[in-house]
Enzyme design. Structure first.
Site: not given
Ligand code: AMP
Length: 281
Positions: A31, A35-37, A149, A185, A187
């Site tokens: 959650g 944009e990455g998600h 990432k 991120s 974070r």
């Molecule tokens: P997280 O919510 O941080 O556990 O991320 C969920 C998914 O989103 C994971 O597969 C991450 O690698 C991907 N993700 C997070 N940040 C990025 C980003 N900047 N670019 C591409 N994928 C991302």
């Protein structure tokens, strides 16, 4: 868009989709979407009939001194972003539903974990592998989308899926960045204004390494030193690691050749940021 909180209901939904011959693309997240998600969702939409996203901050993958309690959460905002991105279902289970009692079985990752984030975050990948085993069994997707990432996570998950014959295709997706190069991120909100200004140095240091390699430098030690020097000069933070390994095996190398990863982690006051580049030489 549907929001499903019950594991049973999620399994029932997937069953219905399978009977209707609909392919399922799955995007697991914790959650606080960015944009990455959403980029993972875009890939999933293109390749599947249905996109399911899970939002679950998994306590198992956080160490005792890590940020589980203060990990950023905003479900209402996530709901809007996910719906606008074309997600059909958010699976949003509670911790009690996922872990009603202490687990009697867990997944222990043996390979690719004594390096990079696995080294400084003991047990982290066991937590990731265990929750993903559960989530894959609940969602039963055809394809699951993971961001590069977290390239070590991609390598670990690909290994697990292969080891356990889990019937899902893992699709790695490129890193999405801010305009100044900082990898997106959840974070990043922890960064102070000054740290935010310094943070593009992570990507800059990787780009410097890449151009050195493309100019013909093949010595991992020299490249790592160049990254370290650049980082210590440009950020007021602790460099946790600068490493170069083969990818996806994550083995040490003495010469830069084949598929490699250059990975870095930097500890700012409240945020530990990671970034990497994979390349084929
Ligand atoms: P997280 O919510 O941080 O556990 O991320 C969920 C998914 O989103 C994971 O597969 C991450 O690698 C991907 N993700 C997070 N940040 C990025 C980003 N900047 N670019 C591409 N994928 C991302």
């Amino acid at each position: 868009m549907k929001i499903i909180t019950s594991i049973k209901e999620m399994q029932q939904y997937t069953k219905e989709m399978q009977i209707a011959n609909k392919s399922i693309g799955y995007v697991p997240t914790m959650g606080f979407l960015h944009e990455g998600h959403l980029h993972l969702v875009e890939h999933a939409r293109k390749e599947n009939d249905i996109v399911i996203m899970s939002i679950f901050v998994n306590p198992l993958q956080f160490g005792p001194n890590e940020d589980f309690d203060r990990y950023p959460r905003d479900f209402e905002r996530d709901e809007l972003l996910a719906e606008n991105a074309g997600v059909q279902v958010i699976f949003y289970p509670s911790t009690m539903d996922m872990y009603p009692q202490e687990l009697s079985t867990s997944v222990i990752v043996k390979d690719r974990v004594n390096v990079l984030c696995g080294k400084s975050r003991e047990g982290h990948f066991d937590g990731v592998a265990t929750v993903l085993t559960k989530l894959f069994n609940i969602v039963r997707p055809n394809k699951a989308y993971f961001g590069l990432k977290d390239a070590q996570q991609v390598a670990v998950v690909e290994g697990m899926v292969r080891d356990f014959n889990i019937p899902v295709e893992i699709v790695p997706v490129e890193i999405v960045r801010e305009e100044d190069g900082l990898a997106r991120s959840s974070r990043n909100v922890y960064l102070s204004d000054v740290e935010r200004t310094e943070s593009p140095a992570l990507y800059q240091s990787l780009k410097i390494a890449k151009s050195k390699i493309f100019e013909g430098d093949r010595d991992p030690q020299a490249i790592k030193q160049a990254i370290f020097d650049y980082l210590t000069e440009h950020v007021d933070a602790k460099v946790d690691y600068v490493e170069i390994y083969s990818y996806p095996d994550l083995k040490p190398i003495t010469l830069i050749e084949g598929k490699i990863i250059i990975a870095i982690a930097v500890k700012f006051t409240k945020a530990r940021l990671i970034d990497n580049m994979t390349m084929l030489i």
